[in-house]
Design a protein around this motif. Structure first.
Motif: not given
Lengths: 180, 180
Positions: A28-29, A125, A127, A175, A177-179, B79-82, B84, B109
């Motif tokens: 994700i991301g 970043l 997770t 899952r 996630i690239v933050l 759940e996603d970069p947004e 964060f 996170a």
């Protein structure tokens, strides 16, 4: 040459999943597959067994071409600002701009130190969230593997007699996630 | 005017301890008492009850003069970069250079987002370690207090009939570390 730099705690869970999800672009991301070809595990001396498990997973399970190394940060725990700085410096010694830093494992202060190091050099970043319903199964498996530490060491060296157990540590539904 | 900005998870533990330890200069890595006069609790909507507990502690237990506020970040989970980014922006909206950010509570996170926000503006990073042997006692107390949520709300409003229970959430031996 993209590195995945990960922090490590008392479970190996997430390191392999993070790597494979990035490589397959199953994240994700992220914007497609990430060609990770080196994994650096930054850890304290106290999680030696967890590191053996990670090594065994990367040696015996299906990874494709990748180099995995560990780096023992010169601190025991996060007791003072010096420990924090030492862990951050350990991450800084291996991370470069454009790399991926997964802060999921280890103590929160380690995660924070790793994330600050990542942003200092312009790394991403990451997770990886392992499904909560997997915790019990994986923890039980770790307990079993602790009873056969010699075989885990063998697996880490490429003698994968306990491959089924070792690869059972990997969680399918994790899952990544690239933050940033 | 120094703010302590804290992230919040499912236990109130640490917020009060962090505040009082800073104010008394009872911290590792600090250089004497820190005159914290505002505490901002940044949290997701899902930890409403934990926030009520924190509010009750600050209202009924011995804090001296301090203003405590919460800020609900517009995200449910990480759940996603947004998500964060939204959490990071929530922290950025209240933190200023020279403030103290305690990232101990909440998801990793969230801690990382708060820490990045802190460093972006030049705030200090703080973590508070509650003795592990306290977990059982405090969690049991939280369970009991969940059964009398109306009284917890009363306590948060200043009717401290259950003061002994509420103040029992505070852990004596908590260590506060100023990491940066």
């Amino acid at each position: 040459m993209v590195r995945l730099v990960v922090t490590l705690g008392t479970t190996p869970g997430g390191v392999y999943e993070s790597f494979i999800n990035l490589r397959l672009g199953r994240c994700i991301g992220c914007v497609g597959p990430v060609g990770v070809d080196e994994v650096y595990v930054v850890r304290s001396a106290s999680v030696e067994f967890t590191w053996k498990l990670v090594k065994a997973i990367f040696t015996c399970c299906d990874t494709g071409d990748v180099v995995i190394k560990d780096l023992v940060a010169p601190m025991e725990d996060m007791e003072d600002p010096e420990d924090f700085r030492r862990f951050m410096d350990a991450v800084l010694s291996v991370v470069r701009g454009g790399d991926y830093v997964d802060f999921t494992g280890g103590r929160k202060a380690m995660s924070v130190a790793a994330a600050l190091a990542a942003r200092e050099v312009g790394a991403h970043l990451v997770t990886t969230v392992v499904p909560p319903e997997e915790y019990g199964r994986v923890n039980e498996l770790i307990r079993r593997l602790r009873g056969v530490e010699g075989l885990v060491e063998e697996a880490a060296r490429g003698n994968c007699g306990i491959k089924d157990l070792v690869c059972g540590l990997v969680s399918g539904g994790a899952r990544t996630i690239v933050l940033m």
